[in-house]
Design a protein around this motif. Sequence first.
Motif: not given
Length: 241
Positions: A25-34
């Motif tokens: 989930i954290g990796l996907e969060l990084a992509k989404t916020f970016a």
Amino acid sequence: MTNGFFITKHLILKTVVITGAGKGIGLELAKTFASFGFRVFALSRNIEQLKILSLTNPTIYPVNCDLTDKNAVSHFVATLDNSLVDVLINNAGVLINKSFWEQSDQDWEIQIQTNLLAPVRLIRALKNHLSDYAHIVNISSMGGFQGSVKFPGLSAYSSTKGALAILSECLDVEFQKQNIHVNALCLGAVQTEMLDQAFPGYKAPVQAIDMAEFIYQFAVNSGQFMSGKIVPVSKSNPNNG
Ligand SMILES: NC(=O)c1ccc[n+]([C@@H]2O[C@H](COP(=O)([O-])OP(=O)(O)OC[C@H]3O[C@@H](n4cnc5c(N)ncnc54)[C@H](OP(=O)(O)O)[C@@H]3O)[C@@H](O)[C@H]2O)c1
């Protein structure tokens, strides 16, 4: 124009710190916020995937940080200089699936350190870096939500997640004067490596990317409407599909 993400005609990036951003989930969060224009400090012990991601997403800054190491956390915060953090997502977590009788002190300690003490230390270390109206989102679990269905093997994990949720209620009261909002999201099953550890073979109805989008929306939009809340985010459990 001010739309919550950018201020006036000078583009000022909002900043998010995401822990456990190396996978799931954290990796996907990084992509989404970016993708929404945030400057992303993405913390994990294993940052290989983040490094690759940052080649095409220059606002993602991979940070190699073991959150159980006090010095590593202080070192990260020192690199922020005068930067302010608008959103903190305490997402890193560890789950050791063993019966209560088999969980050793060491098993309890690593789960307490990662799931509870690491967010405590990071929030404390970020004291002078949190912007006005910063939103801290603590990623808890349905296992740590009072009255939810419980599962064997998850007593230590669920207890630490329950503590993280209550911490969110407590911090909201402590931070009221600073206009810092704190909420906990108690996630249900999401298809990641951690889910496989907890429920081998179970297929979750939610993918990490979809949960990341939900958490993003919650983090940027909900702090102004709710604070000190423990929110269940679940539509099923491994017993009922
Ligand atoms: N997936 C689910 O069904 C589910 C359900 C409820 C709640 N949650 C919660 O959602 C969050 C994300 O879970 P996930 O499913 O995406 O799990 P995951 O795929 O296992 O990812 C966990 C992340 O935490 C990081 N991490 C663990 N220990 C760390 C440490 N000491 N220092 C720095 N980073 C550390 C891991 O990275 P490194 O190992 O590279 O450091 C990894 O990036 C967790 O808090 C979890 O409890 C998940």
